[in-house]
Design an enzyme around this catalytic site. Structure first.
Site, mmCIF file in Angstrom:
data_model
loop_
_atom_site.group_PDB
_atom_site.id
_atom_site.type_symbol
_atom_site.label_atom_id
_atom_site.label_comp_id
_atom_site.label_asym_id
_atom_site.label_seq_id
_atom_site.Cartn_x
_atom_site.Cartn_y
_atom_site.Cartn_z
ATOM 1 C CB CYS A 130 108.989 -5.332 67.188
ATOM 2 S SG CYS A 130 110.022 -3.987 66.664
ATOM 3 N N GLY A 163 119.644 -4.358 67.270
ATOM 4 C CA GLY A 163 120.961 -4.712 66.667
ATOM 5 C C GLY A 163 121.045 -4.107 65.438
ATOM 6 C CB THR A 166 116.656 -3.558 64.223
ATOM 7 O OG1 THR A 166 116.418 -4.870 64.766
ATOM 8 C CG2 THR A 166 115.460 -2.596 64.637
ATOM 9 N NE ARG A 167 121.421 0.008 66.484
ATOM 10 C CZ ARG A 167 121.234 1.212 67.277
ATOM 11 N NH1 ARG A 167 121.089 2.554 66.653
ATOM 12 N NH2 ARG A 167 121.072 1.068 68.750
ATOM 13 C CE LYS A 168 123.740 -4.123 57.590
ATOM 14 N NZ LYS A 168 123.813 -5.460 57.859
ATOM 15 C CG ASN A 169 116.363 -4.468 57.557
ATOM 16 O OD1 ASN A 169 115.970 -5.738 57.567
ATOM 17 N ND2 ASN A 169 117.064 -4.389 56.445
ATOM 18 C CG ASN A 272 112.118 -3.952 70.981
ATOM 19 O OD1 ASN A 272 112.323 -4.109 72.167
ATOM 20 N ND2 ASN A 272 113.185 -3.864 70.076
#
EC number: 1.2.1.10
Length: 306
Positions: A130, A163, A166-169, A272
């Site tokens: 994003c 979510g 996104t946080r894992k990456n 985003n």
């Protein structure tokens, strides 16, 4: 009119927002939503909208690809599983639009290089991130006027819009975005920073772009180029705005942006997600138009140009 049938993998924030956009598309028809949790809200919502669903991951979709005429798939899962998802679907002649930071296919930022990919017969294109979709057009707007030796982007998004995927990456986000600032944006060296802001009420997506030019910036040409590029992005993301700039300080050009979403699934502050899903939909539509016009044929693991 004929439409190209699509599958969405990942019924989270991005997959669900994308579903609403595809429902409005004149050339794309979403027919499958793929998840891994039978109780997920995203799968339930997709069923309400008339899609077929599976909670068995991509393997649950594979037997139906040919029968249901699926030609384009969107992966909105995670960088870790994307390569395998893409391999399985490419083998069946399905074009993959990658909305994860996996980046196994070439980067695609619609106003900068979408037309190049359509003419190359790619089977997998990556939508960067994003932050990349919001900022790389601005780096490219400067670098098409004169060489940029360093480009730095800072994307600030509301915590609520990020979510679990996104946080894992996060690490993949920074690596992939920095790589695309160089490869697509045209900067010799790129850097990317993402900030998740937990403020309530949630803040709209804000982006800052700094470019260092090799020679003294041509202020008039760069300003014109930036305004022209803003108009290009606004064609598919109407809430994309220049808040301040370009500000010139020596060889540094700074651009301050705000991205408001359409509010399809998440509220408008989640620009985003909106810029990511709008760019993904725009890219798929471009490929779909080529397929419908007979200029592009998808086969196992390859796209054949007429």
């Amino acid at each position: 009119m004929n439409k190209i049938k699509c599958a969405l993998i990942g019924p989270g924030n991005i997959g669900t927002d994308l579903l609403y956009k595809l429902k409005r598309s004149p050339v794309l028809e979403p027919v499958w939503m793929v998840g891994i949790d039978a109780a997920s809200e995203g799968l339930a919502r997709a069923r309400e909208l008339g899609l077929k669903t599976t909670a068995d991951g991509v393997d649950g979709l594979l037997p139906h690809v040919k029968a249901d005429g699926v030609q384009i798939a969107f992966d909105a899962t995670s960088a870790y599983v994307h390569a395998e998802n893409s391999r399985k679907l490419n083998e069946l002649g399905v074009l993959m639009i990658d909305l994860t930071p996996a980046a196994i296919g070439p980067f695609c930022v619609p106003p900068v290089n979408l037309k190049d990919h359509v003419g190359r017969g790619e089977m997998n294109v990556n939508m960067v991130t994003c932050g990349g979709q919001a900022t790389i057009p601005m780096v490219a707007a400067v670098s098409r006027v004169q060489p940029v030796k360093y480009g730095e982007i800072v994307a600030t998004v509301s915590s609520k819009s990020a979510g679990p995927g996104t946080r894992k990456n996060i690490d993949e986000f920074t690596r992939t975005t920095a790589g695309a600032v160089e490869k697509v944006g045209g900067a010799k060296v790129g850097k990317a920073i993402i900030i998740l802001n937990p403020a309530e009420p949630p803040l709209i997506m804000r982006d800052t772009v700094h470019c260092l030019t090799e020679t003294e910036p041509d202020q008039q040409k760069i300003t014109e180029s930036i305004h022209a590029m803003i108009r290009e992005v606004q064609k598919y993301v109407p809430g994309y705005k220049l808040v301040n700039g370009p500000v010139f300080d020596g060889n540094r050009v700074s651009i301050y942006l705000e991205v408001e979403g359409l509010g399809d699934y998440l509220p408008k502050y989640a620009g985003n997600l909106d810029i990511m899903t709008a760019a993904g939909a725009r890219t798929a539509e471009m490929f779909a138009e080529e397929i419908l016009a007979g200029r592009l044929t998808l086969e196992s693991n390859r796209a054949v140009l007429a």
